[in-house]
Design an enzyme around this catalytic site. Structure first.
Site, PDB file in Angstrom:
ATOM      1  N   ASP A   1       0.862  -1.182   0.000  1.00 38.68           N
ATOM      2  CA  ASP A   1       0.000   0.000   0.000  1.00 38.68           C
ATOM      3  C   ASP A   1       0.903   1.238   0.000  1.00 38.68           C
ATOM      4  OD1 ASP A   1      -2.219   1.592   0.186  1.00 38.68           O
ATOM      5  OD2 ASP A   1      -2.718   1.059   2.242  1.00 38.68           O
TER       6      ASP A   1
ATOM      7  N   GLU B   1       2.510   5.135  -3.877  1.00 33.30           N
ATOM      8  CA  GLU B   1       2.457   6.168  -4.944  1.00 33.30           C
ATOM      9  C   GLU B   1       3.766   6.944  -5.045  1.00 33.30           C
ATOM     10  OE1 GLU B   1       0.225   5.721  -2.545  1.00 33.30           O
ATOM     11  OE2 GLU B   1      -1.242   4.631  -3.744  1.00 33.30           O
TER      12      GLU B   1
ATOM     13  N   ASP C   1      -9.121   3.563  -1.591  1.00 34.44           N
ATOM     14  CA  ASP C   1     -10.021   3.856  -0.477  1.00 34.44           C
ATOM     15  C   ASP C   1     -11.343   4.441  -0.942  1.00 34.44           C
ATOM     16  OD1 ASP C   1      -7.878   2.947   0.899  1.00 34.44           O
ATOM     17  OD2 ASP C   1      -7.189   4.904   1.579  1.00 34.44           O
TER      18      ASP C   1
END
Lengths: 952, 526
Positions: free
Chosen positions: A518, A521, A594
């Site tokens: 996770d 980015e 999310d």
């Protein structure tokens, strides 16, 4: 969403410049691109379809650009342009990360040089493709049978801002203090900038840019890249995920634009993202397809810097796009099509196909932020088993880790991690545990310590000092996965046995633990746009701005390799990622981040998954139930239906939400969800077969209408119903509150059967909407006439426990009384299939005279070249080890829907079988009603064998 | 082939035999099938009854006899799945040869475990019995308390009646004069001021409470805020609060000490607004109640005396002026006896000058104090009555009062960062071990009252709810589910926050240990 946390085009200098360029071009009827090819420089390779040439800009005669064009063996055209001998070097490594391997350049195609252009022609007579590069101005056109399909720089928006030296600002006229004449400006003669028609008058944000509290130093100055890509004969464009929007991309410019902002590709952690927006999200795949009744074509723009894309339809039936990137070279691949299946093959030929996942990973995943202790995990497992609800994987989010130091268990709550995992694997289940890329900056954390010792952490703009940012673990550092020195080290961390003494290995883990990546980015709470400063320095001296969109993929890639390398022989890894780029499909699965627990998010999640599927990333899904919020039971049930028909099927929830594991639901919801889970499990053979196909030829696992019916215009924009692989299952999950029925669009003159009731619906050649009942416990699910579905109908606790279970074959006859289906099987977890340890069957039903023959044949033997991704099997051995293992697996039930009348006999090899017939509507009849149904009991002793059943 | 009765529970065995035509009817009567189709690993019957032993029909139950141990039913989903179910120690849930028969060992282990549990239960139940004895003693004690306090109430009531009478009479004597004086603008003004002051105090208290709550919220925000999302508004709030409360920035660990020094230096700022006659917050807090408690009536009377010098006599003593002549003798007599009375009780000092003026208020004070005593006595009585009524109330201390003993017992569990405390039937708390504020996790609310749980059953006592604790700033009010099992000690074994601000404690207590015989009986009833 907090839109103010993220830039709009007008807040990014390079995008303002690109957009202004387009505006000027739009207002100037005499606009002509300043870029041209110098014909005298043309160098054509003698044995290959490749050439290079010098390109000049009339604006800057002294600046040199180089063009490189090549045609690959599959007809894909690669167009590359870079500045040559400039003051700096543009980032040119994006393709090397995205591509599976260096593409093969065609040896059969020849370039023909004319006075004004260079041209190559290839393809069959009925489908002639021309690639033409005109010299002045530089325009690249791909056309088919004389019709323009893709045009680069047709509107003259190509612009590659060259490297230049910063001119010190002229000393400003200082106002004399108190002096009156300070008010009168000094007369400065207007110097006309001869390039302003193209570049504008001002140097807008060339050397520095401040946004909110961050200042981006731009030591390399402006290096924007702008290119217009037109599809003059295609009315729909798809692709460029990830955006929360429709499959057929709405316009962002031109008349009556739908969105007022261009689509953006800048991988971002967007909190509570909007369900209908062009904002960038967690991942970027810069591939775009243009579609019309006549053909499907595409472009893959291998660029990893911040990119804004405008989409417009100058006229119905034509599309225009404008791509504005902050840095990087021009590296565009033109995908000639002509059919959807061709472009998927061409695109995945470049970036790789979806890796065939371990079979358990396409079953149901149960996640929550967080299962708080090992006993919590055990009790969730117990509750699933008590309710007899199948589940394959339990997940642990960040709270398992002490102070969010990944790999390090919080022993207060997880005192016995290995025992916990073993308790889960005792029922042949797995665990997935999160490992994020931010490392807590404390030396007692061995992972951080080792990364620092190895000097593989990302650096600030000076290129020397470790970058420090804020994430879950507080003050953190980030591994620079562009640094090859990090790769072996990263693999070592995941070893479950200690092989090297002083190095960290995850011995408090087992090979039943797989990984979730996770925040890659990367998400950085105190960074600009919740990410890394653009002037940070990566390995090789590249700035973060150049490669930002690749960052997530590199982390995913390394983790995937690490998990694969834990065992000898290696086993298929499962690694879920949030951030991704073109090529990420080679490393595992993704989810849409999310999302919110709203009907809108439920609906857009499906569209996003369809978009990802056509862009090569088939193993995708959205959080079932929505990450944020507390879904009401009705919504949760509908969301389970959506999830059950999504390639990646995981329920997940935010830490602030109420628990919502399906066993907590009241009746009737609980039983409905149990049935949904069992439906997914029964259909796992169908899903796995679809994944297999995707891994070989790049076909999407879930397929929108335009893919299956490329000539049916009415279906081009449909993105709320879709097909599961090539199985013939057509599903339209309900995403509206209170619905009791659904309109399903049938695109052809064919019979469709309700999966649950056998009710027939008849489509029409013109396309037709039919009304299908959709009570809460039924997802609108139809079987296209002409399909054969292999299912396993015995409920089990986890999918590996189904491996000995018999199959049911459902033959849904088409109007003509025929049908076809496939089944792919292997051990589901190793790479033995690459050596031929697999079973791949083709089932057919056909009318011969008055008899219907249902048969099974060996597809692997018939098509060994398409049996495995990558390596063609030289020869398929039907007695391979896996086939031997499943030889005793039988077909327990054969169901034939739509026979005309009760058969006189049903025979296998001359012996009468045990069967029953319920009369009903025939497949070829014109009326609708419940189809006739023939059930044959225990017809076939082995799923691996060839057989033929004759229904007379 | 599998035996036809494989997986059939003993109660249904009789039904698994073929008809004379070698057929068999599904148990629901829906279909007649060939006897050979029973347990042939294909599901023929809609109710799944034809496949008791193969798992071919979903949602059915498989019976394993487990000879040497006890028989068990498992879900059909576990039959022939390749795993040996622990419930089926005879291994009959899988194809022959897959699972070993371990019933001998399993049975032995089971019996040993049963025995150990029995022992535990036995020991526990003895302690529980002592709790019951305690409850019975409590019953007695409380009944005594009720009786005694009832008596006391009666006595106190009499006393109050008497004093009330006295005050009434005193007041009636002075009523007219008092009424007159009360017309004084001064008195009216003071009443108004009192009212205003009182309101101000209430508002002030409300604000203080609010400020404290806001402070708590901000303190929680400061320590618990999620730096994800980089929410500038949250950050600003945190920084603002740190400035206002003089706290160092939470993330500047190193700067902690410096900040504390700064804080010390900044004291002068706060004390700046000292002004003549302005009370400090502390003084105010001390003074205000006293000011508000002022008895204006006595003040009124005293005031008169003070300014009017001796021009007017104490009302009480001057009432004679208003009394009609004809009644004067009688009045004098009453007055005398009244004064004697008042002196006897020490309400007024005999003859002294101050005493005479304040007699009304003194009488009132005596009444008020007597009323207070009465209320206390009544409270004691009603408390005891309530306790008594809860003692054997299944919704409180249990049918046998076995939980009474534990009322007020506080159990703790240290989990590292926090120590969790629950005072049974009282309050549960989370106390940080490294500084910070303690949060209430709620007060005892109820036993397990989920649907289908019989009040007073062991299942009901298996779970206690403590609710309405301190609210989470971004979540619900904190609460606890306390899950009990039988054990010889009262202890909290584990604490988990299963979801935000909702805690689950597990614990053991002898109060849940039914004697083994009862336990077995209750289980069988289920």
């Amino acid at each position: 969403v907090k839109p103010e946390d993220f830039k709009t085009c007008s807040q990014a200098a390079f995008c303002r410049r690109g957009k202004a360029l387009a505006d000027r071009a739009g207002q100037n009827p005499d606009w002509k691109s300043p870029y041209s090819v110098d014909p005298s420089s043309l160098a054509i390779s003698s044995d290959k379809a490749a050439f290079t040439a010098a390109v000049k800009s009339s604006l800057y005669p002294d600046i040199k650009f180089g063009l490189d064009v090549r045609v690959h063996h599959d007809g894909v055209v690669r167009v590359r342009m870079d500045e040559v001998d400039g003051k700096g070097k543009r980032y040119d490594e994006t393709a090397s990360w995205a591509l599976l391997s260096e593409p093969q350049v065609s040896k059969d195609i020849q370039w023909t040089v004319g006075k004004k252009e260079v041209k190559a022609t290839y393809g069959p007579k009925t489908d002639k493709v021309d690639v033409e590069i005109t010299f002045d101005p530089l325009v690249v056109t791909l056309s088919r049978n004389g019709r323009s399909e893709v045009v680069l720089n047709g509107l003259g928006l190509l612009h590659m801002e060259h490297f230049r030296t910063k001119e010190e600002p002229k000393p400003a006229v200082e106002a004399v203090e108190g002096g009156e004449d300070a008010q009168t400006p000094m007369e400065v003669p207007e110097v006309h900038n001869p390039r302003s028609w193209f570049e504008g008058e001002e140097e807008d944000g060339y050397w520095e840019e401040t946004w909110k509290s961050w200042t981006d130093s731009k030591p390399k100055g402006p290096q924007m890249l702008s290119i217009d890509i037109s599809f003059p004969n295609h009315g729909h464009v798809y692709g460029i995920p990830q955006h929360a929007t429709r499959l057929s991309l709405p316009t962002t410019s031109g008349q009556d634009f739908f969105y007022n902002e261009p689509y953006r590709l800048w991988n971002s952690d967007v909190f509570e993202y909007h369900a209908d927006s062009t904002m960038s999200l967690y991942g970027s795949i810069p591939v775009m397809y243009a579609h019309s009744k006549e053909s499907t074509v595409g472009v893959f723009n291998a660029i990893a810097s911040d990119t804004f894309i405008d989409v417009a339809h100058p006229e119905p039936g034509s599309s225009y796009t404008h791509w504005i990137s902050e840095s990087g070279i021009l590296d565009v691949f033109l995908l000639p099509g002509p059919k959807p299946a061709d472009i998927f093959k061409q695109y995945t030929g470049l970036t790789g196909t979806q890796a065939l996942p371990p079979q358990w990973s396409i079953a149901y995943h149960q996640c929550r932020w967080n299962y708080v202790s090992s006993d919590d995990v055990r009790s969730v497992q117990t509750r699933f088993d008590e309710e007899d609800m199948p589940v394959d994987v339990f997940w642990l989010d960040i709270e398992y880790a002490e102070e969010h130091k990944y790999f390090i268990w919080d022993k207060k709550n997880f005192p016995d991690p290995v025992d916990m995992v073993n308790d889960v694997s005792a029922v042949e289940r797995k665990m997935v545990v999160i490992v994020d890329p931010h490392l807590k900056r404390v030396h007692s954390y061995p992972v951080y310590k080792e990364a620092q010792d190895l000097d593989v952490l990302a650096k600030v703009k000076d290129g020397q000092s470790e970058y420090e940012g804020w994430c879950w673990s507080g003050s953190s550092a980030w591994v620079d996965f562009f640094n090859p020195a990090s790769w072996e080290w990263w693999k070592g961390l995941f070893k479950t046995v200690q092989s090297e003494p002083d190095k960290f290995a995850w011995i408090e883990s087992t090979t039943d633990v797989h990984i979730w990546n996770d925040m890659n980015e990367p998400a950085i709470f105190n960074g600009p746009e919740i990410s890394m400063p653009r002037d940070n320095i990566h390995y090789g001296g590249w700035e973060h701005r150049d490669l930002h969109n690749l960052n997530g993929m590199l982390f995913h890639n390394q983790t995937s390799q690490a998990v694969r390398a834990r065992t000898d022989p290696p086993m298929r890894p499962f690694v879920l990622t949030r951030s991704f780029f073109a090529g990420s499909q080679r490393f595992g699965a993704m989810w849409t981040g999310d999302n919110l627990g709203t009907w809108e998010h439920m609906a857009v999640g499906m569209k996003m998954v369809l978009s990802l599927n056509i862009a090569g990333f088939a193993f995708s899904g959205s959080d079932v139930g929505g990450f944020f919020g507390n879904p009401e039971p009705e919504m949760l049930v509908r969301w389970y239906h959506v999830g059950a028909f999504t390639p990646f099927f995981r329920a997940h929830a935010h830490i602030d939400t109420k628990r919502r594991e399906p066993y907590l639901l009241d009746e009737p919801y609980k039983s409905i969800v149990r049935d949904i889970l069992r439906l997914r499990y029964a259909m796992l053979p169908i899903w796995y077969t679809a994944f297999h196909e995707s891994s070989v030829n790049g076909m999407p696992v879930v397929r929108p209408h335009f893919v299956v019916f490329p000539e049916d215009e009415a279906g081009f924009a449909i993105d709320d119903q879709f097909f599961v692989g090539g199985s013939g299952l057509l599903v339209k999950p309900v995403t509206e509150k209170g619905a009791t029925e659904a309109q399903v669009y049938l695109p052809e003159d064919q019979v469709y059967y309700d999966y649950f009731s056998g009710q027939t619906y008849r489509g029409s050649a013109k396309g037709k909407n039919v009304t299908v009942p959709a009570p809460l416990d039924k997802v609108p699910l139809l079987i296209r006439g002409g399909s054969i579905l292999p299912t396993r109908e015995r409920p089990r606790r986890s999918s590996p426990l189904m491996r000995r279970d018999p199959f049911t074959l459902t033959v849904a006859l088409d109007k003509a009384g025929g049908a076809r289906g496939e089944l792919y099987l292997d051990d589901g977890e190793s790479y033995a299939h690459e050596g031929g340890a697999l079973v791949w069957r083709e089932f057919t039903a056909a009318r011969r005279g008055k008899a219907t023959h249902v048969a099974s044949a060996d597809l692997a033997a018939a098509k060994p070249e398409a049996a495995v991704d990558g390596a063609a099997l030289a020869l398929y051995d039907k007695d391979n080890a896996f086939a031997a293992e499943v030889r005793a697996v039988r077909v327990e039930k054969l169901v034939v829907l739509g026979l005309e009348k009760k058969p006189g006999s049903v025979k296998l090899a001359g012996s009468e079988l045990d069967w029953e017939f319920v009369p009903g509507v025939a497949s070829g009849a014109s009326k609708e009603g419940v189809a006739s149904q023939l059930v044959v009991k225990n017809p076939v002793a082995s799923i691996t064998g060839d057989w033929e059943i004759v229904i007379q | 082939a599998v035996e036809k009765t494989h997986g059939v529970p003993p109660s249904l065995l009789a039904k698994y035999s073929p008809s004379s035509k070698s057929t068999w009817a599904c148990l629901d009567g829906s279909k007649e099938i060939a006897w050979s189709a029973v347990n042939d690993d294909f599901c023929d019957c809609a109710d799944g009854s034809d496949e008791p032993g193969t798992g071919a029909c979903p949602n059915t139950r498989f019976y394993c006899a487990n000879e040497g141990h006890i028989g068990a039913l498992i879900a059909s989903s576990r039959v022939n799945d390749g795993l040996c179910e622990p419930e089926c120690c005879d291994g009959s849930d899988e194809r022959p040869g897959v699972c070993k028969n371990t019933c001998k060992e399993v049975g032995a282990a089971y019996r040993a475990k049963q025995e150990a549990e029995r022992k535990l239960r036995k020991t526990g139940s003895k302690i529980r019995a002592s709790y019951i004895t305690f409850a019975q003693k409590e019953k007695k004690r409380l009944e005594d308390v009720v009786a005694t306090s009832a008596q006391e109430v009666a006595t106190k009531q009499k006393e109050v009646d008497r004093l009330k009478d006295l005050v009434e009479r005193t007041e009636s004597l002075s009523l007219a004069a008092l009424e007159h004086k009360k017309q004084s603008p001064l008195y009216q003004a003071m009443l108004k001021q009192h009212q205003v002051l009182k309101s101000l105090q209430r508002e002030h208290e409300k604000h203080l409470e609010r400020e404290k709550e806001l402070g708590d919220i901000l303190t929680n925000l400061r320590s618990g805020y999620n730096p994800n999302y980089q929410d500038m508004a949250v950050l600003e709030a945190v920084r603002g609060w740190e400035f206002l409360a003089g706290l160092p920035h939470i993330n500047d660990v190193k700067k902690d000490e410096e900040a504390t020094e700064e804080e010390l230096g900044s004291d002068a700022v706060e004390e700046d607004d000292e002004e003549d006659g302005i009370l400090s917050a502390e003084e105010l807090e001390k003074e205000l109640p006293a000011v508000l408690d002022t008895d204006y009536e006595s003040l009124l009377i005293e005031h008169d005396r003070h300014i009017g010098s001796p021009s007017e006599e104490s009302v009480l003593f001057d009432v004679s002026a208003y009394v009609p002549d004809a009644l004067l003798p009688q009045f004098e007599a009453v007055k005398d006896s009244l004064l004697t009375w008042l002196k006897t009780f020490g309400i007024i000092k005999g003859g002294s000058q101050g005493g005479e003026s304040a007699d009304t208020s003194r009488a009132k004070q005596a009444l008020s104090s007597a009323e207070n005593d009465l209320r206390n006595a009544e409270r004691e009585k009603s408390n005891a009555e309530q306790e008594l009524s809860r003692l054997f109330d299944p919704k409180w201390f249990g049918r046998e009062g076995e939980w009474k003993k534990l009322q007020g017992t506080c159990l703790e569990k240290n989990t590292g960062d926090y120590t969790y405390e629950v005072c049974l039937f009282g309050e549960a708390k989370q106390k940080p071990n490294n500084g910070g504020s303690t949060f209430s996790l709620g007060h005892f609310d109820r036993w397990n009252d989920a649907e289908g749980v019989e009040p007073g059953s062991p299942e009901a006592y298996g779970k206690q709810y403590y609710t309405r604790g301190t609210k989470c700033w971004n979540g619900p009010q904190r609460s606890v589910q306390l899950v009990w099992t039988c054990g010889t000690e009262n202890a909290i074994l584990s604490v988990q926050e299963l979801e935000k601000c909702e805690y689950q404690f597990t614990g053991t207590t002898p109060a849940l240990c039914l004697p083994p015989e009862d336990h077995e009986r209750k289980r069988e009833e289920l």
